[in-house]
Motif scaffolding. Structure first.
Motif, PDB file in Angstrom:
ATOM      1  N   GLU A 179      -1.029  15.332 -16.841  1.00 55.90           N
ATOM      2  CA  GLU A 179      -1.407  16.537 -16.517  1.00 55.90           C
ATOM      3  C   GLU A 179      -2.926  16.450 -16.429  1.00 55.90           C
ATOM      4  O   GLU A 179      -3.413  17.492 -16.012  1.00 55.90           O
ATOM      5  N   GLN A 180      -3.481  15.709 -16.810  1.00 56.60           N
ATOM      6  CA  GLN A 180      -5.064  15.736 -16.878  1.00 56.60           C
ATOM      7  C   GLN A 180      -5.748  15.254 -15.774  1.00 56.60           C
ATOM      8  O   GLN A 180      -7.008  15.154 -15.767  1.00 56.60           O
ATOM      9  N   LEU A 181      -5.116  14.681 -14.770  1.00 58.64           N
ATOM     10  CA  LEU A 181      -5.682  14.536 -13.615  1.00 58.64           C
ATOM     11  C   LEU A 181      -6.113  15.785 -12.977  1.00 58.64           C
ATOM     12  O   LEU A 181      -5.427  16.788 -12.762  1.00 58.64           O
ATOM     13  N   ALA A 182      -7.385  15.833 -12.544  1.00 51.53           N
ATOM     14  CA  ALA A 182      -7.939  17.151 -12.126  1.00 51.53           C
ATOM     15  C   ALA A 182      -7.889  17.381 -10.517  1.00 51.53           C
ATOM     16  O   ALA A 182      -7.660  18.692 -10.230  1.00 51.53           O
ATOM     17  N   ASP A 183      -7.685  16.457  -9.864  1.00 52.23           N
ATOM     18  CA  ASP A 183      -7.276  16.508  -8.490  1.00 52.23           C
ATOM     19  C   ASP A 183      -6.916  15.407  -7.809  1.00 52.23           C
ATOM     20  O   ASP A 183      -6.922  14.232  -8.421  1.00 52.23           O
ATOM     21  N   GLY A 184      -6.699  15.297  -6.374  1.00 51.49           N
ATOM     22  CA  GLY A 184      -6.128  14.318  -5.700  1.00 51.49           C
ATOM     23  C   GLY A 184      -7.262  13.054  -5.562  1.00 51.49           C
ATOM     24  O   GLY A 184      -6.708  12.008  -5.175  1.00 51.49           O
ATOM     25  N   GLU A 185      -8.455  13.452  -5.464  1.00 56.52           N
ATOM     26  CA  GLU A 185      -9.450  12.207  -5.373  1.00 56.52           C
ATOM     27  C   GLU A 185      -9.380  11.552  -6.587  1.00 56.52           C
ATOM     28  O   GLU A 185      -9.940  10.391  -6.463  1.00 56.52           O
ATOM     29  N   GLN A 186      -8.892  11.967  -7.598  1.00 55.16           N
ATOM     30  CA  GLN A 186      -8.911  10.866  -8.721  1.00 55.16           C
ATOM     31  C   GLN A 186      -7.512  10.141  -8.560  1.00 55.16           C
ATOM     32  O   GLN A 186      -7.461   8.714  -8.768  1.00 55.16           O
ATOM     33  N   SER A 187      -6.192  10.572  -8.056  1.00 57.41           N
ATOM     34  CA  SER A 187      -5.486   9.772  -7.505  1.00 57.41           C
ATOM     35  C   SER A 187      -5.668   8.849  -6.529  1.00 57.41           C
ATOM     36  O   SER A 187      -5.510   7.569  -6.488  1.00 57.41           O
ATOM     37  N   ALA A 188      -6.440   9.113  -5.463  1.00 58.75           N
ATOM     38  CA  ALA A 188      -7.124   8.247  -4.562  1.00 58.75           C
ATOM     39  C   ALA A 188      -7.837   6.991  -5.364  1.00 58.75           C
ATOM     40  O   ALA A 188      -7.732   6.012  -4.728  1.00 58.75           O
ATOM     41  N   ALA A 189      -8.624   7.275  -6.109  1.00 56.49           N
ATOM     42  CA  ALA A 189      -9.531   6.439  -6.780  1.00 56.49           C
ATOM     43  C   ALA A 189      -8.445   5.591  -7.469  1.00 56.49           C
ATOM     44  O   ALA A 189      -8.690   4.262  -7.792  1.00 56.49           O
ATOM     45  N   LEU A 190      -7.778   6.055  -8.304  1.00 58.57           N
ATOM     46  CA  LEU A 190      -6.662   5.223  -8.983  1.00 58.57           C
ATOM     47  C   LEU A 190      -6.164   4.184  -8.095  1.00 58.57           C
ATOM     48  O   LEU A 190      -5.649   2.901  -8.432  1.00 58.57           O
ATOM     49  N   ALA A 191      -5.674   4.592  -6.935  1.00 57.84           N
ATOM     50  CA  ALA A 191      -4.835   3.683  -6.008  1.00 57.84           C
ATOM     51  C   ALA A 191      -5.968   2.679  -5.646  1.00 57.84           C
ATOM     52  O   ALA A 191      -5.351   1.415  -5.513  1.00 57.84           O
ATOM     53  N   GLN A 192      -7.261   2.954  -5.272  1.00 59.95           N
ATOM     54  CA  GLN A 192      -8.105   1.706  -4.840  1.00 59.95           C
ATOM     55  C   GLN A 192      -8.354   0.787  -6.039  1.00 59.95           C
ATOM     56  O   GLN A 192      -8.448  -0.308  -6.175  1.00 59.95           O
ATOM     57  N   LEU A 193      -8.362   1.202  -7.406  1.00 62.52           N
ATOM     58  CA  LEU A 193      -8.617   0.602  -8.473  1.00 62.52           C
ATOM     59  C   LEU A 193      -7.178  -0.244  -8.719  1.00 62.52           C
ATOM     60  O   LEU A 193      -7.516  -1.496  -9.156  1.00 62.52           O
ATOM     61  N   LEU A 194      -6.102   0.193  -8.529  1.00 59.20           N
ATOM     62  CA  LEU A 194      -4.857  -0.717  -8.739  1.00 59.20           C
ATOM     63  C   LEU A 194      -4.786  -1.735  -7.536  1.00 59.20           C
ATOM     64  O   LEU A 194      -4.478  -2.804  -7.851  1.00 59.20           O
ATOM     65  N   ARG A 221      -2.308  15.264  -6.570  1.00 61.72           N
ATOM     66  CA  ARG A 221      -1.907  15.001  -7.950  1.00 61.72           C
ATOM     67  C   ARG A 221      -0.701  14.502  -8.484  1.00 61.72           C
ATOM     68  O   ARG A 221      -0.430  13.768  -9.470  1.00 61.72           O
ATOM     69  N   ASP A 222       0.159  14.493  -7.647  1.00 65.85           N
ATOM     70  CA  ASP A 222       1.538  13.821  -7.589  1.00 65.85           C
ATOM     71  C   ASP A 222       1.664  12.424  -7.939  1.00 65.85           C
ATOM     72  O   ASP A 222       2.409  11.756  -8.227  1.00 65.85           O
ATOM     73  N   GLY A 223       0.787  11.678  -7.283  1.00 64.54           N
ATOM     74  CA  GLY A 223       0.531  10.283  -7.279  1.00 64.54           C
ATOM     75  C   GLY A 223       0.195   9.819  -6.046  1.00 64.54           C
ATOM     76  O   GLY A 223      -0.439  10.243  -5.039  1.00 64.54           O
ATOM     77  N   PHE A 224       0.506   8.400  -5.786  1.00 56.50           N
ATOM     78  CA  PHE A 224       0.176   7.506  -4.690  1.00 56.50           C
ATOM     79  C   PHE A 224       1.067   6.620  -4.468  1.00 56.50           C
ATOM     80  O   PHE A 224       1.928   6.182  -5.308  1.00 56.50           O
ATOM     81  N   SER A 225       0.950   5.730  -3.464  1.00 58.94           N
ATOM     82  CA  SER A 225       2.021   4.678  -3.088  1.00 58.94           C
ATOM     83  C   SER A 225       1.031   3.354  -2.653  1.00 58.94           C
ATOM     84  O   SER A 225       0.015   3.687  -1.650  1.00 58.94           O
ATOM     85  N   LEU A 226       1.345   2.262  -3.019  1.00 61.59           N
ATOM     86  CA  LEU A 226       0.916   0.984  -2.533  1.00 61.59           C
ATOM     87  C   LEU A 226       1.788   0.339  -1.705  1.00 61.59           C
ATOM     88  O   LEU A 226       2.818  -0.032  -2.268  1.00 61.59           O
ATOM     89  N   ASP A 227       1.693   0.334  -0.271  1.00 60.67           N
ATOM     90  CA  ASP A 227       2.921  -0.179   0.637  1.00 60.67           C
ATOM     91  C   ASP A 227       3.864   0.809   0.506  1.00 60.67           C
ATOM     92  O   ASP A 227       3.693   1.941   0.542  1.00 60.67           O
ATOM     93  N   HIS A 228       5.027   0.238  -0.160  1.00 62.11           N
ATOM     94  CA  HIS A 228       6.268   1.110  -0.139  1.00 62.11           C
ATOM     95  C   HIS A 228       6.591   1.395  -1.765  1.00 62.11           C
ATOM     96  O   HIS A 228       7.597   2.053  -1.965  1.00 62.11           O
ATOM     97  N   GLU A 229       5.655   0.904  -2.618  1.00 60.25           N
ATOM     98  CA  GLU A 229       5.813   1.142  -3.945  1.00 60.25           C
ATOM     99  C   GLU A 229       5.299   2.487  -4.428  1.00 60.25           C
ATOM    100  O   GLU A 229       3.792   2.663  -4.415  1.00 60.25           O
ATOM    101  N   SER A 230       5.764   3.433  -4.927  1.00 59.29           N
ATOM    102  CA  SER A 230       5.094   4.759  -5.236  1.00 59.29           C
ATOM    103  C   SER A 230       4.875   4.784  -6.825  1.00 59.29           C
ATOM    104  O   SER A 230       5.462   4.090  -7.741  1.00 59.29           O
ATOM    105  N   VAL A 231       3.912   5.192  -7.257  1.00 56.02           N
ATOM    106  CA  VAL A 231       3.240   5.682  -8.402  1.00 56.02           C
ATOM    107  C   VAL A 231       3.401   6.920  -8.938  1.00 56.02           C
ATOM    108  O   VAL A 231       2.313   7.682  -8.327  1.00 56.02           O
TER     109      VAL A 231
END
Length: 325
Positions: A250-265, A234-244
């Motif tokens: 705080e309303q992200l429920a779990d890391g699976e949503q973070s993974a989905a956001l990375a795919q969308l971005l 839930r802390d975030g994700f990175s694309l290549d070397h760029e961290s998000v």
């Protein structure tokens, strides 16, 4: 407040949230020192900065508590929220309220911040956005509240009438703010030809990365293939070397949503924005439309990774807004 912020999701029977239902566009808002802000009109809260920076199109790579929270309000409006959830303890004090003595010592003309308390009523009347605020130190909010709820040993007590009676015994603080226009949400995202190109002029264009793969993203060695994703729960994700960083969303429920956001971005940067720019709103609309029509196969060809959970529209905007490129 935690129950309310999680009440935007459907509950599972027996999980304790049967009596907590929140508008599904609600956004938990807080100060985020150090986050990036790109081309956001925060002038309804902050103007006339000492260095002369334009707050109608404000950008920074290291926001203060007050500027980050001001940007958070406007970004939430852009994402279509109808409810702001705020904890006084995690907010920037100077953004939230100025007491009567401070207003007398420092005149409005010399203070660049219009505090949130002076915009609460207008946000509701002009933009249809309600506020639920958890407060424990400033009584100024009582004068603006339609309803006051006290948590007394975990029991809910409506003390509105009592508070209004007490407020009538004291002189009301000077809660007056100049009229404001609701910002125009026309921020554009485009991918620059030169990755090193800097964001010079303020034309409401946030810059990303140039996609090099074909339209379907299946060309061997395409840009999408080389844009690596790493998810940190839930802390975030990175694309290549760029961290998000998403740890304050705080309303992200779990890391699976973070993974989905990375795919969308990644999809947005390598396909949707490959040829032309578009507004943040238009991009979010397009991504949600693809999810509704095609599911994850639209974003993850030629194979679909496991462990993806759909984020809300508000978290999609949050991910875009925290991508520094």
């Amino acid at each position: 407040l935690e129950a309310l912020q999680n009440g935007v999701y459907n509950h599972i029977g027996g999980d304790g949230r049967e009596l907590v239902i929140t508008d599904n566009t609600g956004v938990k808002l807080r100060a985020e020192d150090g986050r990036s802000v790109r081309n956001v009109d925060i002038s309804m809260f902050i103007n006339d900065l000492p260095n002369g920076r334009d707050t109608t199109c404000f950008s920074t790579m290291d926001a203060s508590g007050s500027t980050s929270q001001a940007a958070g309000v406007v970004e939430s409006m852009e994402a279509g929220t109808r409810l702001l959830l705020i904890d006084e303890d995690t907010s920037a004090t100077n953004f939230m309220v100025r007491d009567a003595l401070m207003q007398r010592v420092i005149s409005r003309e010399k203070e660049p911040i219009t505090p949130f308390i002076e915009r609460m009523r207008a946000l509701y009347e002009q933009a249809g956005i309600s506020t639920i605020l958890v407060a424990g130190s400033s009584g100024a909010f009582f004068y603006e509240a339609d309803r006051v709820i006290q948590m007394d040993r975990y029991h809910v007590v409506d003390i509105t009438e009592k508070v209004k009676e007490i407020c009538g015994q004291y002189q009301a603080p000077r809660i007056r703010a100049p009229h404001y226009q609701i910002p125009e949400f026309n921020r554009m995202i485009r991918v620059p030809e030169n990755r090193k190109q800097e964001n010079g002029s303020c034309d409401r264009r946030a810059k990303g990365r140039k996609g090099e793969n074909d339209e379907k993203g299946q060309e061997s060695g395409g840009r999408e293939d080389r844009m690596k994703i790493r998810v940190s729960g839930r802390d975030g994700f990175s694309l290549d070397h760029e961290s998000v960083e998403m740890r304050f969303v705080e309303q992200l429920a779990d890391g699976e949503q973070s993974a989905a956001l990375a795919q969308l971005l990644r999809y947005a940067l390598t396909r949707e924005l490959k040829e032309n720019g578009c507004s943040v709103v238009e991009l979010a609309d397009r991504l949600e439309q693809l999810l509704d029509q095609k599911g994850w196969s639209a974003f993850s060809s030629p194979w679909i990774p496991c462990g993806l959970a759909r984020p809300r529209r508000q978290e999609i905007f949050a991910a875009f807004n925290r991508y520094r490129r």
